[in-house]
Design a protein around this motif. Structure first.
Motif, short mmCIF file in Angstrom:
data_model
loop_
_atom_site.label_atom_id
_atom_site.label_comp_id
_atom_site.label_asym_id
_atom_site.label_seq_id
_atom_site.Cartn_x
_atom_site.Cartn_y
_atom_site.Cartn_z
N CYS A 91 0.67 -1.15 0.05
CA CYS A 91 0.08 0.12 -0.01
C CYS A 91 0.72 1.27 0.01
N ILE A 92 0.33 2.36 -0.57
CA ILE A 92 0.76 3.89 -0.75
C ILE A 92 -0.36 4.46 0.00
N ALA A 93 0.15 5.31 1.21
CA ALA A 93 -0.80 6.16 1.87
C ALA A 93 -0.47 7.73 1.44
N LEU A 94 -1.59 8.33 1.03
CA LEU A 94 -1.19 9.73 0.91
C LEU A 94 -2.09 10.64 1.62
N ASP A 95 -1.33 11.06 2.58
CA ASP A 95 -2.02 12.02 3.57
C ASP A 95 -2.02 13.63 3.26
N GLY A 96 -3.06 14.34 3.63
CA GLY A 96 -3.14 15.73 3.55
C GLY A 96 -2.70 16.64 4.91
N CYS A 97 -2.70 15.67 5.63
CA CYS A 97 -2.36 16.40 7.15
C CYS A 97 -1.71 15.64 8.09
N PRO A 98 -1.06 16.36 9.14
CA PRO A 98 -0.18 15.52 10.14
C PRO A 98 -0.69 14.25 10.94
N LYS A 99 -2.09 14.33 10.74
CA LYS A 99 -2.86 13.16 11.54
C LYS A 99 -2.70 11.91 10.76
N GLU A 100 -2.33 11.90 9.58
CA GLU A 100 -1.99 10.73 8.82
C GLU A 100 -2.95 9.64 8.84
N CYS A 101 -4.15 10.00 8.59
CA CYS A 101 -5.26 8.99 8.73
C CYS A 101 -5.32 7.96 7.76
N ALA A 102 -4.72 8.29 6.58
CA ALA A 102 -4.73 7.12 5.47
C ALA A 102 -3.60 6.01 6.10
N ARG A 103 -2.27 6.76 6.34
CA ARG A 103 -1.24 5.79 7.03
C ARG A 103 -1.87 4.77 8.22
N LYS A 104 -2.38 5.69 9.16
CA LYS A 104 -2.54 5.05 10.38
C LYS A 104 -3.87 3.92 10.27
N ASN A 105 -4.76 4.38 9.36
CA ASN A 105 -5.91 3.22 9.15
C ASN A 105 -5.48 1.95 8.42
N ILE A 106 -4.62 2.30 7.37
CA ILE A 106 -4.18 0.91 6.83
C ILE A 106 -3.21 0.11 7.54
#
Lengths: 231, 140
Positions: free
Chosen positions: B62-77
């Motif tokens: 997977c590649i996570a693309l996050d728009g803000c420091p909370k990194e929702c994409a990365r964390k949720n993957i």
């Protein structure tokens, strides 16, 4: 009805389908144009992943879920982790009712697609009005005396800038809410270290003029941060 | 040899133009640039624990693309048990291209589109790198 009553709009924003893009666009139209003073939004993935502030909001404030498809991630996620939503808009069902087809592209909307987004937004706005009227009847409070408004670092109600005076210059900075929240989680930092970290983070999200020293920026941001903590 | 597809997941943050940039770049990748080697899924669906979405991120890089420091994409993957092979923050791309400022959440404008292109360039390279590594692993 005072402007302190807010409705939380939770959009699924599903990336896989055009209806997800439509849900996101329609919610933004409501936030920016149709009901800017009465609505805020919450990032669904952030909410579902367990951000306490956002969940507290849904427990205390009226909420409308806007879902792209029958899986209803926004509605079900909200109800699983927080409280019952006050209303829901399911885009594919609404399109059927309106006799409309979903946009052909998930990425680029045609003029006709934007018109459709406006139509969907009007339906959401109508529901916002109904929810607010019901909340007023029931005496449910808005922000007054309640939980703070949700502050996801996406700046829920659109980009919020904060004016900070540094070295005699006024800087308009974005993303400070998110940065403050992030830095507050690190209880190990001294004030000096916290100021340095605030300056570093602010530099990521803002173009800081070269004439502004990192130390001065850190001190100014630390003052803002401490002000917020005292509230 | 059955090669995996790379799953590109943007946060799509609704409050910020950078969420739109990540989302648009994802579409450019999965619909045009890397049609055969990449895919995406709804982040909210993944977070909701949907079986198919969870399986997708567990069985593919997977590649996570996050728009803000909370990194929702990365964390949720990661929370779903997926393997984040690459995490990209849109803000970092903006730092490299300070002139490419997106205008608004709904209409990112010319600057935003340039930023989408710069981000998609990066994602495409990451996909090549990841698949190259996967190929080596498969060849072991």
């Amino acid at each position: 009805m005072g402007n302190d009553v807010k409705v939380g709009l939770i959009s699924c924003s599903g990336e896989e389908i055009a209806e997800g893009t439509l849900s996101r666009a329609a919610v933004r139209i409501v936030l920016e144009k149709l009901r800017p003073l009465q609505t805020v939004t919450i990032c669904l993935p952030l909410f579902l992943a367990g951000d306490g502030g956002e969940r507290a909001f849904v427990e205390r404030y009226p909420t409308i879920a806007v879902d792209g498809c029958g899986k209803r991630c926004a509605q079900q996620g909200t109800e699983k982790y927080s409280g019952k939503v006050d209303d829901v808009v399911v885009i594919d069902e609404l399109l059927e009712k309106l006799g409309e087809k979903a946009p052909a592209s998930r990425r680029d909307f045609t003029e006709k697609d934007w018109e459709l987004a406006e139509k969907v937004a009007l339906e959401i706005a109508r529901k916002v009005d109904l929810v607010l009227a019901k909340a007023a009847q029931e005496g449910r409070a808005g922000t007054a005396g309640g939980a703070p408004l949700p502050e996801c670092s996406c700046s829920s109600s659109g980009p919020r800038t904060v004016s900070v005076k540094v070295q005699g210059k006024t800087l308009e900075l974005v993303a400070l809410d998110g940065i403050f929240s992030l830095v507050s989680k690190n209880g190990e930092l001294s004030d000096g270290e916290r100021g340095q970290e605030l300056a570093r983070q602010a530099g990521i999200y803002n173009a800081i003029p070269e004439a502004i020293s990192s130390a001065s920026l850190g001190e100014a941001l630390l003052r803002e941060y401490m002000k917020g903590r005292k509230k | 040899m059955n090669m995996p597809r790379v799953v590109v997941i943007p946060c799509s943050g609704i409050g910020k133009p950078l969420g739109t940039v990540g989302r648009q770049a994802t579409y450019d990748i999965v619909e045009k640039r890397c049609k055969e080697t990449s895919t995406t899924t709804c982040l909210a669906l993944l977070v909701s624990g949907d079986d198919e979405a969870v399986r997708l991120v567990r069985e593919n890089p997977c590649i996570a693309l996050d728009g803000c420091p909370k990194e929702c994409a990365r964390k949720n993957i990661t929370l779903a048990g997926g393997l984040v092979k690459s995490k990209l923050r849109v803000m970092d791309i903006l730092k490299e291209h300070r002139g490419y400022k997106p205008e608004s959440v709904l209409h990112i404008g010319e600057g935003g589109e340039k930023l989408v292109e710069a981000l998609a360039d990066k994602v495409e390279k990451e996909i090549e790198r990841i698949l190259g590594e996967e190929g080596k692993d498969h060849g072991k």
